[in-house]
Scaffold this motif. Structure first.
Motif, PDB file in Angstrom:
ATOM      1  N   PRO A  21     -53.661 -10.069 -68.610  1.00  0.00           N
ATOM      2  CA  PRO A  21     -54.430 -10.384 -67.398  1.00  0.00           C
ATOM      3  C   PRO A  21     -55.088  -9.135 -66.831  1.00  0.00           C
ATOM      4  O   PRO A  21     -54.537  -8.038 -66.905  1.00  0.00           O
ATOM      5  CB  PRO A  21     -53.366 -10.930 -66.438  1.00  0.00           C
ATOM      6  N   ARG A  22     -56.249  -9.343 -66.235  1.00  0.00           N
ATOM      7  CA  ARG A  22     -56.990  -8.235 -65.648  1.00  0.00           C
ATOM      8  C   ARG A  22     -57.268  -8.524 -64.177  1.00  0.00           C
ATOM      9  O   ARG A  22     -57.458  -9.673 -63.783  1.00  0.00           O
ATOM     10  CB  ARG A  22     -58.294  -7.986 -66.400  1.00  0.00           C
ATOM     11  N   LEU A  23     -57.280  -7.458 -63.389  1.00  0.00           N
ATOM     12  CA  LEU A  23     -57.538  -7.579 -61.963  1.00  0.00           C
ATOM     13  C   LEU A  23     -59.016  -7.870 -61.703  1.00  0.00           C
ATOM     14  O   LEU A  23     -59.882  -7.552 -62.514  1.00  0.00           O
ATOM     15  CB  LEU A  23     -57.144  -6.284 -61.251  1.00  0.00           C
ATOM     16  N   VAL A  64     -47.751 -12.939 -64.622  1.00  0.00           N
ATOM     17  CA  VAL A  64     -48.225 -11.647 -65.093  1.00  0.00           C
ATOM     18  C   VAL A  64     -47.046 -10.794 -65.556  1.00  0.00           C
ATOM     19  O   VAL A  64     -46.109 -10.536 -64.787  1.00  0.00           O
ATOM     20  CB  VAL A  64     -48.995 -10.910 -63.983  1.00  0.00           C
ATOM     21  N   TYR A  81     -55.101 -10.736 -59.294  1.00  0.00           N
ATOM     22  CA  TYR A  81     -54.923 -11.185 -60.668  1.00  0.00           C
ATOM     23  C   TYR A  81     -55.393 -12.628 -60.857  1.00  0.00           C
ATOM     24  O   TYR A  81     -56.058 -12.955 -61.846  1.00  0.00           O
ATOM     25  CB  TYR A  81     -53.449 -11.088 -61.079  1.00  0.00           C
ATOM     26  N   CYS A  99     -49.148 -17.689 -58.750  1.00  0.00           N
ATOM     27  CA  CYS A  99     -49.154 -16.441 -59.517  1.00  0.00           C
ATOM     28  C   CYS A  99     -47.860 -15.687 -59.247  1.00  0.00           C
ATOM     29  O   CYS A  99     -47.431 -15.569 -58.095  1.00  0.00           O
ATOM     30  CB  CYS A  99     -50.353 -15.587 -59.136  1.00  0.00           C
ATOM     31  N   LYS A 101     -45.267 -12.222 -60.846  1.00  0.00           N
ATOM     32  CA  LYS A 101     -45.229 -11.044 -61.709  1.00  0.00           C
ATOM     33  C   LYS A 101     -43.782 -10.682 -61.990  1.00  0.00           C
ATOM     34  O   LYS A 101     -42.888 -10.902 -61.163  1.00  0.00           O
ATOM     35  CB  LYS A 101     -45.981  -9.870 -61.086  1.00  0.00           C
TER      36      LYS A 101
END
Length: 239
Positions: A21-23, A64, A81, A99, A101
């Motif tokens: 995943p990318r911000l 994430v 994210y 979401c 993490k």
């Protein structure tokens, strides 16, 4: 009375992401960050393609995975994210976005029907009348939390339910709302507005209800706490 709707985390097939995943990025379209973000979003949309062929309200979940040496409660803000992925997949039937993490070598994504859930036991209710792009919007949210005590240090779960009129893009409300939650989360710098310690959020859930009578007003129900585990750390040696 609690405003808004609340939904369960989607239950269904969980898929392991093929790209990390990318911000969110606000750089130009030709910037390397934007190029890598687009590649990740394209790949994940392709991965989810078959599951997207559904009708009725649906929910999205992104888990994430972060390296073990990285502090889970510092930076890596969950709204940054999940916002790009939700934006890519968005349609009028997306009503719940989750979401989380954790320390893991992999990240997962899932979508499924939006199952209605009970409202959290304790919620804070706010109604805003200002544009989400204005400082007044954040001021209204923060004033609604004037008598709320800051949560103790450590990981936090945060659930927010939005009630909006049909003309509102509810995703544009996520960041300014969270930016105003320093009464709950604390400030990164004492004299700096709109910079809460939102990196400590390890579980974020955002829910939507559309009500035509709201017009341009927004009803916001906020629930947060530390009374249940949110960090699912995989055992050493697993992938």
């Amino acid at each position: 009375m609690t405003m808004g709707s609340w939904y369960e985390r989607p239950v269904g097939e969980t898929l392991t992401l093929r790209q990390a995943p990318r911000l969110a990025s606000w750089n130009s379209a030709t910037h390397p960050d934007q190029i890598r973000l687009k590649e990740y979003l394209d790949d994940t949309a392709d991965l989810l393609g078959p599951a997207m062929m559904r009708s009725g309200p649906w929910a999205l979940s992104l888990d994430v995975g972060l390296p073990r040496g990285r502090e889970l409660t510092a930076m890596a803000d969950l709204d940054n994210y999940v916002y790009p992925l939700a934006s890519r997949l968005l349609n009028e039937r997306l009503v719940s976005v989750w979401c989380t993490k954790r320390h893991s070598r992999t990240s997962q994504v899932a979508i499924g029907p939006a199952g209605v859930a009970q409202a959290p036991a304790n919620t804070y209710e706010v109604r805003t009348t200002a544009s989400a792009q204005s400082a007044e919007y954040k001021e209204q949210v923060r004033r609604g939390l004037a008598n709320v005590g800051e949560l103790q240090a450590g990981p936090v779960w945060l659930h927010i339910s939005f009630v909006v009129g049909p003309q509102r893009n509810w995703m544009n409300l996520w960041k300014p709302t969270i930016d105003a939650l320093d009464p709950l989360l604390g400030r990164t710098t004492v004299d700096r507005d709109w910079h809460p310690k939102d990196g400590r959020i390890t579980e974020l859930a955002l829910h939507l209800e559309v009500d035509p009578v709201m017009g341009h007003d927004v009803g916001i129900s906020i629930a947060a706490g530390q009374d249940r585990p949110t960090l699912n750390v995989e055992p050493e040696g697993t992938s």
